[in-house]
Design a protein around this motif. Sequence first.
Motif, PDB file in Angstrom:
ATOM      1  N   ILE A 131       0.792  -1.226   0.004  1.00 42.79           N
ATOM      2  CA  ILE A 131      -0.017   0.242   0.012  1.00 42.79           C
ATOM      3  C   ILE A 131       0.793   1.002  -0.138  1.00 42.79           C
ATOM      4  O   ILE A 131       2.013   1.126   0.549  1.00 42.79           O
ATOM      5  CB  ILE A 131      -0.804   0.066   1.125  1.00 42.79           C
ATOM      6  N   ASP A 160      -3.791   0.818  -3.392  1.00 38.70           N
ATOM      7  CA  ASP A 160      -3.536  -0.535  -3.215  1.00 38.70           C
ATOM      8  C   ASP A 160      -2.811  -0.844  -4.379  1.00 38.70           C
ATOM      9  O   ASP A 160      -3.314  -0.876  -5.440  1.00 38.70           O
ATOM     10  CB  ASP A 160      -4.681  -1.379  -3.063  1.00 38.70           C
ATOM     11  N   HIS A 214      -9.783   3.134  -0.068  1.00 39.09           N
ATOM     12  CA  HIS A 214      -8.604   2.499  -0.808  1.00 39.09           C
ATOM     13  C   HIS A 214      -8.992   2.477  -2.295  1.00 39.09           C
ATOM     14  O   HIS A 214     -10.106   2.383  -2.617  1.00 39.09           O
ATOM     15  CB  HIS A 214      -8.336   1.480  -0.163  1.00 39.09           C
ATOM     16  N   ARG A 274      -5.684  -4.863  -5.742  1.00 35.60           N
ATOM     17  CA  ARG A 274      -4.387  -3.979  -6.004  1.00 35.60           C
ATOM     18  C   ARG A 274      -4.373  -3.899  -7.524  1.00 35.60           C
ATOM     19  O   ARG A 274      -4.556  -4.706  -8.113  1.00 35.60           O
ATOM     20  CB  ARG A 274      -3.341  -4.987  -5.423  1.00 35.60           C
TER      21      ARG A 274
END
Length: 481
Positions: A104, A121, A159, A170
């Motif tokens: 992160i 991410d 996020h 991610r």
Amino acid sequence: MCILDFKKINMKNIISKIMKTSRILSFMSILCVGILFSCVQDDDYQVPNLEVVEPNIEANTTISLVKQMYTDAMVDFGTASNGGELIIEGYVVSNDEAGNFYKILSIQDAPENPTAAIQLDIDDPTLYDLYKPGRKVYVRLNPANKPALGMDNLNGVLHIGRVSGTSVERMSLANYQDYIVRSAEVATMVPKVVTPADYGDDLINMLVQIDNMQLSLAEVGQPYANAGDTFTVNRYLKNCEDGSQTIIRNSGFADFKNQPFPTGSGSIVAVFSKYNSDYQLFIRDTDDVTFNGERCDPAVLDCTGATSEASVIFSQNFEGTSEAALTTAGWINVNTNGGSFKYSLRTFSGNSYMQASAFNSNENPYEAWLITPSINLDASTAEQLTFKTNAGYYNGDALNIYVSTDFTGNADDIDNATWYIVDATLPTGPSSGYGTTFTNSGVINLSCLEGNVYVAFSYVGSSTGVTTTFQVDDVRVTGSL
């Protein structure tokens, strides 16, 4: 067809030419090596200067405005941008070099006095190579000819990452740099100084500094995390001003996990975060913890003079009673963090006692206080306190014993009272199962106290930290009448 007549070939000539060629190649190899090393003198082995060229890019929105786009459902920036490209800018505050952050980046909108921050991410475990703290970055949320990024809430933290169906994952290692563009600017980051009273969602992912902090008394002597495993560990910091506790979360993969946590008091710099309803801190490395001052623990009770067992002033062995009867008699049994777990009355092999444990409590922290009714010492002298404790599945100290002469007897006033910690003998094992016998506390001198006295058994643990079970029995105050 070409036919070789070996009779006409001078083999001696050929061999001579081969040997000459070999010598020339060997000389050239040595010459190249010599040239290579002649360029580096003494210790001048410098890494090439990988200068970052300022990109031709400009932010057209802010982290704050982007966060406002979230309304309890995943945001797909491809459909939320009204056709234009969205670009935010920020400064890196996290650092995964020591292993306490994993895949992160936390960025905030200014090097000093930020107003908003966000988490990115990325499927890269070594982001510090390119994104050290202070590096300014631009984040392209929906670049042309690329899949747009998305934003969602995970356990209380917004996020940004790759859209995968109805969730955010991610960004790919292969192409995340298409979205996150480095600026040539590297700023000096100034932590935002806050107090526990300032905690709020607006601080999440910001670099903050909190002063007047220390490791909780129950965890003094513990390392940052567990030396024997890779589990993430919550430690608890006490604020010396208001007595509140703050979680500091340390990875079991951090380089510093085996190092002892500093035992003094002082300031901590950390990235502010949240897990569900619990605010918590993540340090970049141990340089973020500056605990060089004196601790602010309660004073240790230090009475001198003779003690006596001649007369029993107060006694409770928890036999033939109930939790309701104990409450009626004036005992206080309360979870001071508002949780549901507290002390419970237990019986084993015909012996009854009060027991507390953070195991499976799902409380971080779990803090329970068991306090006696008021014990009046005006008509006695040479008073002493004794009790017995047992422990099970010991993985750290969680029990402290206090006395107070100004506690009101109201559970809401625990934090307002003056508590003196007592020096008592407590068990430190076993790590598996329970102790076979209870440990005597030793004689605790109360002879310098007068008026109404309260004895408190304070248990502070965590379902993800210290979970030792402690059992309390045979609480007695004796003296001379």
